[in-house]
Design a protein around this motif. Structure first.
Motif, PDB file in Angstrom:
ATOM      1  N   MET A 128       9.348  15.529  15.156  1.00 48.16           N
ATOM      2  CA  MET A 128       9.949  14.896  13.976  1.00 48.16           C
ATOM      3  C   MET A 128       9.412  15.525  12.695  1.00 48.16           C
ATOM      4  SD  MET A 128       9.852  10.825  14.523  1.00 48.16           S
ATOM      5  CE  MET A 128      10.950   9.962  15.593  1.00 48.16           C
ATOM      6  N   PRO A 129      10.223  15.526  11.626  1.00 48.17           N
ATOM      7  CA  PRO A 129       9.660  15.848  10.306  1.00 48.17           C
ATOM      8  C   PRO A 129       8.627  14.786   9.921  1.00 48.17           C
ATOM      9  CG  PRO A 129      12.052  15.942  10.269  1.00 48.17           C
ATOM     10  CD  PRO A 129      11.658  15.379  11.588  1.00 48.17           C
ATOM     11  N   VAL A 130       7.668  15.181   9.092  1.00 44.19           N
ATOM     12  CA  VAL A 130       6.533  14.319   8.782  1.00 44.19           C
ATOM     13  C   VAL A 130       6.970  12.999   8.135  1.00 44.19           C
ATOM     14  CG1 VAL A 130       4.482  14.162   7.342  1.00 44.19           C
ATOM     15  CG2 VAL A 130       4.895  16.196   8.672  1.00 44.19           C
ATOM     16  N   ALA A 131       7.893  13.057   7.202  1.00 45.92           N
ATOM     17  CA  ALA A 131       8.329  11.831   6.518  1.00 45.92           C
ATOM     18  C   ALA A 131       8.999  10.871   7.490  1.00 45.92           C
ATOM     19  CB  ALA A 131       9.283  12.178   5.380  1.00 45.92           C
ATOM     20  N   VAL A 132       9.812  11.399   8.385  1.00 44.54           N
ATOM     21  CA  VAL A 132      10.504  10.562   9.374  1.00 44.54           C
ATOM     22  C   VAL A 132       9.500   9.983  10.364  1.00 44.54           C
ATOM     23  CG1 VAL A 132      12.258  10.571  11.190  1.00 44.54           C
ATOM     24  CG2 VAL A 132      12.615  11.898   9.106  1.00 44.54           C
ATOM     25  N   ALA A 133       8.510  10.781  10.753  1.00 42.55           N
ATOM     26  CA  ALA A 133       7.495  10.309  11.699  1.00 42.55           C
ATOM     27  C   ALA A 133       6.674   9.171  11.096  1.00 42.55           C
ATOM     28  CB  ALA A 133       6.585  11.465  12.104  1.00 42.55           C
ATOM     29  N   LEU A 134       6.297   9.294   9.826  1.00 37.26           N
ATOM     30  CA  LEU A 134       5.523   8.227   9.182  1.00 37.26           C
ATOM     31  C   LEU A 134       6.338   6.943   9.056  1.00 37.26           C
ATOM     32  CD1 LEU A 134       3.628  10.231   6.437  1.00 37.26           C
ATOM     33  CD2 LEU A 134       2.682   9.228   8.507  1.00 37.26           C
ATOM     34  N   ASP A 135       7.640   7.070   8.770  1.00 39.70           N
ATOM     35  CA  ASP A 135       8.512   5.887   8.720  1.00 39.70           C
ATOM     36  C   ASP A 135       8.641   5.238  10.093  1.00 39.70           C
ATOM     37  OD1 ASP A 135       8.897   6.135   6.031  1.00 39.70           O
ATOM     38  OD2 ASP A 135      10.784   7.252   6.215  1.00 39.70           O
ATOM     39  N   ALA A 136       8.776   6.055  11.126  1.00 35.61           N
ATOM     40  CA  ALA A 136       8.899   5.521  12.486  1.00 35.61           C
ATOM     41  C   ALA A 136       7.615   4.814  12.911  1.00 35.61           C
ATOM     42  CB  ALA A 136       9.234   6.644  13.464  1.00 35.61           C
ATOM     43  N   LEU A 137       6.475   5.373  12.541  1.00 31.09           N
ATOM     44  CA  LEU A 137       5.198   4.755  12.904  1.00 31.09           C
ATOM     45  C   LEU A 137       4.978   3.445  12.161  1.00 31.09           C
ATOM     46  CD1 LEU A 137       2.931   7.901  13.014  1.00 31.09           C
ATOM     47  CD2 LEU A 137       3.618   6.501  14.941  1.00 31.09           C
ATOM     48  N   ARG A 138       5.523   3.345  10.946  1.00 33.94           N
ATOM     49  CA  ARG A 138       5.353   2.127  10.164  1.00 33.94           C
ATOM     50  C   ARG A 138       6.030   0.932  10.821  1.00 33.94           C
ATOM     51  NH1 ARG A 138       7.014   4.211   5.471  1.00 33.94           N
ATOM     52  NH2 ARG A 138       5.032   5.266   5.227  1.00 33.94           N
ATOM     53  N   VAL A 139       7.124   1.157  11.545  1.00 39.33           N
ATOM     54  CA  VAL A 139       7.858   0.048  12.148  1.00 39.33           C
ATOM     55  C   VAL A 139       7.603  -0.096  13.655  1.00 39.33           C
ATOM     56  CG1 VAL A 139       9.665   0.103  10.420  1.00 39.33           C
ATOM     57  CG2 VAL A 139       9.927   1.455  12.498  1.00 39.33           C
ATOM     58  N   THR A 140       6.766   0.771  14.222  1.00 37.27           N
ATOM     59  CA  THR A 140       6.456   0.706  15.648  1.00 37.27           C
ATOM     60  C   THR A 140       5.306  -0.264  15.885  1.00 37.27           C
ATOM     61  OG1 THR A 140       7.137   2.996  15.900  1.00 37.27           O
ATOM     62  CG2 THR A 140       5.839   2.054  17.674  1.00 37.27           C
ATOM     63  N   HIS A 141       5.484  -1.187  16.805  1.00 36.94           N
ATOM     64  CA  HIS A 141       4.467  -2.201  17.091  1.00 36.94           C
ATOM     65  C   HIS A 141       3.606  -1.773  18.273  1.00 36.94           C
ATOM     66  CE1 HIS A 141       6.212  -4.911  14.202  1.00 36.94           C
ATOM     67  NE2 HIS A 141       7.397  -4.745  14.765  1.00 36.94           N
ATOM     68  N   LYS A 142       2.793  -0.758  18.050  1.00 36.75           N
ATOM     69  CA  LYS A 142       1.843  -0.288  19.054  1.00 36.75           C
ATOM     70  C   LYS A 142       0.488  -0.141  18.386  1.00 36.75           C
ATOM     71  CE  LYS A 142       4.499   0.505  22.645  1.00 36.75           C
ATOM     72  NZ  LYS A 142       4.271  -0.193  23.887  1.00 36.75           N
ATOM     73  N   ALA A 149      -1.575   2.227  18.733  1.00 35.54           N
ATOM     74  CA  ALA A 149      -1.811   3.621  18.368  1.00 35.54           C
ATOM     75  C   ALA A 149      -1.056   4.048  17.115  1.00 35.54           C
ATOM     76  CB  ALA A 149      -1.421   4.525  19.531  1.00 35.54           C
ATOM     77  N   SER A 150      -0.109   3.255  16.643  1.00 29.88           N
ATOM     78  CA  SER A 150       0.708   3.651  15.491  1.00 29.88           C
ATOM     79  C   SER A 150      -0.107   3.915  14.227  1.00 29.88           C
ATOM     80  CB  SER A 150       1.779   2.607  15.221  1.00 29.88           C
ATOM     81  OG  SER A 150       2.686   2.557  16.285  1.00 29.88           O
ATOM     82  N   PRO A 151      -1.007   3.014  13.808  1.00 31.66           N
ATOM     83  CA  PRO A 151      -1.800   3.335  12.615  1.00 31.66           C
ATOM     84  C   PRO A 151      -2.727   4.530  12.818  1.00 31.66           C
ATOM     85  CG  PRO A 151      -2.279   1.098  13.385  1.00 31.66           C
ATOM     86  CD  PRO A 151      -1.243   1.653  14.279  1.00 31.66           C
ATOM     87  N   LEU A 152      -3.205   4.741  14.044  1.00 34.47           N
ATOM     88  CA  LEU A 152      -4.058   5.894  14.324  1.00 34.47           C
ATOM     89  C   LEU A 152      -3.283   7.189  14.110  1.00 34.47           C
ATOM     90  CD1 LEU A 152      -5.762   4.639  17.620  1.00 34.47           C
ATOM     91  CD2 LEU A 152      -6.698   4.593  15.315  1.00 34.47           C
ATOM     92  N   PHE A 153      -2.064   7.250  14.636  1.00 36.04           N
ATOM     93  CA  PHE A 153      -1.236   8.443  14.482  1.00 36.04           C
ATOM     94  C   PHE A 153      -0.830   8.636  13.025  1.00 36.04           C
ATOM     95  CE2 PHE A 153      -0.955   8.490  19.029  1.00 36.04           C
ATOM     96  CZ  PHE A 153      -0.711   9.810  19.347  1.00 36.04           C
ATOM     97  N   SER A 154      -0.574   7.551  12.322  1.00 40.63           N
ATOM     98  CA  SER A 154      -0.187   7.646  10.919  1.00 40.63           C
ATOM     99  C   SER A 154      -1.313   8.275  10.091  1.00 40.63           C
ATOM    100  CB  SER A 154       0.158   6.253  10.396  1.00 40.63           C
ATOM    101  OG  SER A 154       0.509   6.307   9.057  1.00 40.63           O
ATOM    102  N   LYS A 155      -2.534   7.798  10.278  1.00 43.13           N
ATOM    103  CA  LYS A 155      -3.670   8.359   9.558  1.00 43.13           C
ATOM    104  C   LYS A 155      -3.914   9.808   9.948  1.00 43.13           C
ATOM    105  CE  LYS A 155      -6.638   4.536   8.309  1.00 43.13           C
ATOM    106  NZ  LYS A 155      -7.978   3.958   8.468  1.00 43.13           N
TER     107      LYS A 155
END
Length: 112
Positions: A29-43, A45-51
């Motif tokens: 994914m492009p970085v902006a799209v990946a950060l948006d996807a991680l923001r709404v994912t309820h896992k 690991a999501s905040p870990l991947f975002s950081k």
């Protein structure tokens, strides 16, 4: 040959099997799209991947002149880290081993 910008998180206390679900989500994914996807994912690991993606973006901007809008998550993988071995009491004086797993998470960004 394109240059890769990476960030690594070692020995984080999440099972690799659970973290790989999020790695599969953001890979390619492009970085902006990946950060948006991680923001709404309820896992977990999501905040870990975002950081970690934000850290890789900071590495890219500090080492070279990179257009952040053109960065893509080229590689995202999770390896197994150390296992903490604990014991759980069971019936009739027995005990069973519990392995608390940890992960090494690697994110590599490339400019397209």
């Amino acid at each position: 040959m394109e240059r890769l910008y990476q960030a690594v998180l070692r020995n984080t206390r999440i099972a690799p099997r659970k973290a790989r679900l999020v790695a599969d989500l953001v890979r390619g994914m492009p970085v902006a799209v990946a950060l948006d996807a991680l923001r709404v994912t309820h896992k977990k690991a999501s905040p870990l991947f975002s950081k970690l993606i934000q850290s890789a973006m900071a590495n890219a901007t500090s080492t070279a002149t990179v257009d952040i809008d053109r960065l893509v998550v080229q590689e995202a993988y999770v390896n197994e880290g150390e296992k903490l071995k604990r014991y759980l009491p069971r019936a009739q004086g027995r005990a069973t081993q519990v392995k608390k797993r940890s992960s090494h998470i690697v994110i590599k960004l490339a400019e397209i």
